[in-house]
Write a protein that holds these residues in place. Sequence first.
Motif, PDB file in Angstrom:
ATOM      1  N   UNK A   1       5.084  26.841  -9.128  1.00 47.54           N
ATOM      2  CA  UNK A   1       4.855  25.818 -10.152  1.00 47.54           C
ATOM      3  C   UNK A   1       4.070  24.630  -9.594  1.00 47.54           C
ATOM      4  N   UNK A   2       3.551  24.762  -8.378  1.00 43.71           N
ATOM      5  CA  UNK A   2       2.688  23.732  -7.822  1.00 43.71           C
ATOM      6  C   UNK A   2       3.406  22.747  -6.932  1.00 43.71           C
ATOM      7  N   UNK A   3       2.615  22.005  -6.193  1.00 46.03           N
ATOM      8  CA  UNK A   3       3.106  20.909  -5.360  1.00 46.03           C
ATOM      9  C   UNK A   3       2.378  19.646  -5.810  1.00 46.03           C
ATOM     10  N   UNK A   4       3.122  18.754  -6.424  1.00 44.08           N
ATOM     11  CA  UNK A   4       2.535  17.560  -7.016  1.00 44.08           C
ATOM     12  C   UNK A   4       2.865  16.322  -6.188  1.00 44.08           C
ATOM     13  N   UNK A   5       1.942  15.397  -6.143  1.00 42.70           N
ATOM     14  CA  UNK A   5       2.172  14.075  -5.552  1.00 42.70           C
ATOM     15  C   UNK A   5       1.834  13.015  -6.598  1.00 42.70           C
ATOM     16  N   UNK A   6       2.380  11.808  -6.409  1.00 40.35           N
ATOM     17  CA  UNK A   6       2.067  10.750  -7.352  1.00 40.35           C
ATOM     18  C   UNK A   6       2.368   9.376  -6.811  1.00 40.35           C
ATOM     19  N   UNK A   7       1.672   8.393  -7.342  1.00 40.46           N
ATOM     20  CA  UNK A   7       1.910   6.978  -7.041  1.00 40.46           C
ATOM     21  C   UNK A   7       1.948   6.232  -8.368  1.00 40.46           C
ATOM     22  N   UNK A   8       2.986   5.406  -8.540  1.00 35.10           N
ATOM     23  CA  UNK A   8       3.135   4.618  -9.765  1.00 35.10           C
ATOM     24  C   UNK A   8       3.134   3.138  -9.400  1.00 35.10           C
ATOM     25  N   UNK A   9       2.334   2.355 -10.121  1.00 30.86           N
ATOM     26  CA  UNK A   9       2.222   0.919  -9.879  1.00 30.86           C
ATOM     27  C   UNK A   9       2.794   0.187 -11.093  1.00 30.86           C
ATOM     28  N   UNK A  10       3.938  -0.435 -10.920  1.00 28.21           N
ATOM     29  CA  UNK A  10       4.608  -1.122 -12.022  1.00 28.21           C
ATOM     30  C   UNK A  10       3.869  -2.411 -12.392  1.00 28.21           C
TER      31      UNK A  10
ATOM     32  N   UNK B   1       0.840  -1.202   0.000  1.00 32.33           N
ATOM     33  CA  UNK B   1       0.000   0.000   0.000  1.00 32.33           C
ATOM     34  C   UNK B   1       0.872   1.247   0.000  1.00 32.33           C
ATOM     35  N   UNK B   2       0.276   2.367  -0.426  1.00 30.04           N
ATOM     36  CA  UNK B   2       1.045   3.610  -0.521  1.00 30.04           C
ATOM     37  C   UNK B   2       0.126   4.808  -0.309  1.00 30.04           C
ATOM     38  N   UNK B   3       0.672   5.823   0.356  1.00 21.83           N
ATOM     39  CA  UNK B   3       0.001   7.105   0.566  1.00 21.83           C
ATOM     40  C   UNK B   3       0.974   8.199   0.165  1.00 21.83           C
ATOM     41  N   UNK B   4       0.505   9.213  -0.560  1.00 24.73           N
ATOM     42  CA  UNK B   4       1.325  10.371  -0.886  1.00 24.73           C
ATOM     43  C   UNK B   4       0.481  11.629  -0.716  1.00 24.73           C
ATOM     44  N   UNK B   5       0.934  12.535   0.144  1.00 23.35           N
ATOM     45  CA  UNK B   5       0.166  13.761   0.407  1.00 23.35           C
ATOM     46  C   UNK B   5       1.124  14.954   0.506  1.00 23.35           C
TER      47      UNK B   5
ATOM     48  N   UNK C   1      11.182   7.743 -13.182  1.00 22.69           N
ATOM     49  CA  UNK C   1      10.413   7.303 -12.015  1.00 22.69           C
ATOM     50  C   UNK C   1       9.461   8.420 -11.619  1.00 22.69           C
ATOM     51  N   UNK C   2       8.513   8.111 -10.756  1.00 24.91           N
ATOM     52  CA  UNK C   2       7.571   9.145 -10.319  1.00 24.91           C
ATOM     53  C   UNK C   2       8.306  10.246  -9.550  1.00 24.91           C
ATOM     54  N   UNK C   3       9.313   9.886  -8.762  1.00 24.90           N
ATOM     55  CA  UNK C   3      10.078  10.895  -8.039  1.00 24.90           C
ATOM     56  C   UNK C   3      10.863  11.789  -8.990  1.00 24.90           C
TER      57      UNK C   3
ATOM     58  N   UNK D   1      -1.251   7.502 -10.415  1.00 26.37           N
ATOM     59  CA  UNK D   1      -2.148   8.479  -9.814  1.00 26.37           C
ATOM     60  C   UNK D   1      -1.370   9.781  -9.732  1.00 26.37           C
ATOM     61  N   UNK D   2      -1.950  10.864 -10.232  1.00 27.48           N
ATOM     62  CA  UNK D   2      -1.196  12.112 -10.295  1.00 27.48           C
ATOM     63  C   UNK D   2      -2.119  13.317 -10.174  1.00 27.48           C
ATOM     64  N   UNK D   3      -1.605  14.360  -9.561  1.00 27.80           N
ATOM     65  CA  UNK D   3      -2.320  15.619  -9.437  1.00 27.80           C
ATOM     66  C   UNK D   3      -1.414  16.642  -8.796  1.00 27.80           C
ATOM     67  N   UNK D   4      -1.897  17.868  -8.693  1.00 27.89           N
ATOM     68  CA  UNK D   4      -1.033  18.931  -8.214  1.00 27.89           C
ATOM     69  C   UNK D   4      -1.817  20.123  -7.716  1.00 27.89           C
TER      70      UNK D   4
END
Length: 531
Positions: free
Chosen positions: A502-511, A11-15, A448-450, A422-425
């Motif tokens: 330029x925003x603050x973005x978070x993301x989760x990538x599932x390979x 599982x993963x959380x990004x905020x 990578x997402x990072x 999953x992506x947004x900003x």
Amino acid sequence: MFNLMPRVHRAMVATPHYLASAVGSQILQQGGGAYDAAVAISAALGVVYPHMTGLGGDAFFLAYDAKTRRIEGYNGSGRAAAAATPAHFAALGADAIPYRGALAALTVPGMADAWWHAWRRGGKLAWAELLAPAIRYAEEGFPVSRNLRNWIVRDRDVLSADARMAAVYLPNGQVPREGERLVQSALAESLKLLQLEGRSAFYEGELMRELTRASERDGGLLREEDFRRHRGEWVAPISASYRGYDLYQMPPNSQGFAALLMMNMLEHTELAGIPRHSPAFYHLVTEVVKLAFAERDRYLTDPAFRQIPLEMLLSKPFAKRLFERISLQPPKAETFLSQAMGQDTAYAAVVDEEGNAVSFIQSLYFDFGAACMGGDTGIILQNRGSFFSLDPASPNVLEPRKRSFHTLMPGMVLKDGKPFLLVGTQGGEGQPQTTLSVLTGVLDYGLTIQEAIGLPRWVYGRTWGVSADTLKVEGRCGPEVAERLAAWGHRVEVLQDWDDATGQSQGILISPDGTISGAADPRGDGSAVGW
């Protein structure tokens, strides 16, 4: 600049705030699912990130159910008061809706309703458990982050103008120190009422009565019937294909279709062959943004009030015709005057052990919203309604019970029918642009997402009080990029190397192998937590 990117299998959380990430992790480890965690994170962000979001604002949820393999969205945006008309402002001698104060807070906050329905849809834990962490941080306090302190400094005069706001965010008339404990006692009591009574507390009960009493007393337009009539709604997301992936966004009144239109245009070039850090890349994406924004501004509004030709706007032939208008050889910047809009938002994402995924975003519109509290509730009211136009020719003209053109746009990418990204900003005009930057970073440049979130960014658009657009680029883009873009006709403004403009973005990538990686924007206070 980067933290180590977590890679996990469960599982993963990004905020955008580390405390909200901890809350989401806690909820998942208590046996909650992605829907539970999303609601708990959203509530916590409304406490620890009050300059960006809160109970007095709106929220949009984009959710994937692993059992049904369905993706759906919840539109948690509020409608204008029944008394909100251009004639009302004309009678006051106003040629525009004010940006701050009770008159700016003319739309019903949709956040609490969105929490309730997201929980009812997929929640596993009791409702009371989801709000408990937010209540604790409001009641006992939390350490002021650098980002929050910076915004209090910027908005000191605005906060000082409202006695209730000043009492909380400028204690004893002083800007709190970074790390100082910030307590929001009145907000804690409001959250307790919501915890005890559920959605009805906000739209039918004592919270609604106090909010509307304050609105009427302070010259605002929101009344009890506006709250009683509010309903968010589950909606079918809109989508576009891109190089073998399926991109999903919220439908109007969200601006999400602008991002899909941009990606449809970019599909007509071999983007990977254009170096990501080159002037040619920034020129191309800026021209794509201008064309998409022109179509967005021509049509976007509440679809209940005006037909929006989405089939045309999302078609590949339409995108191709637009793309062919871009001057690439020789490069030449076209003119386009964008609308100035607020940019203060919080985006987060959750993936649980069952494969459910929630991509969600919330906002007060401006920093600290309308900069006024709803009576003694401790709830900062949004000023989303200030973006309505008083021009009858505008598709976004103010009308009673209408939803405004909305900047919020959580995104999700599916591959072979399953969540991939999953992506947004944060950001108003910046949301489609930063989304484009992250999407192309992953899908075209293989990052990578990072790495994608950490790429140097640009944001094209107009800020308040400025009559011309600028192309803002982070200093890391380099002086040669700025000089070349200026030579091609762009009005370039160089920002700091890592600039939250330029925003603050978070993301989760599932390979494809099931590995989950997550990242929070180093421009903010966030973190990614997984296991």
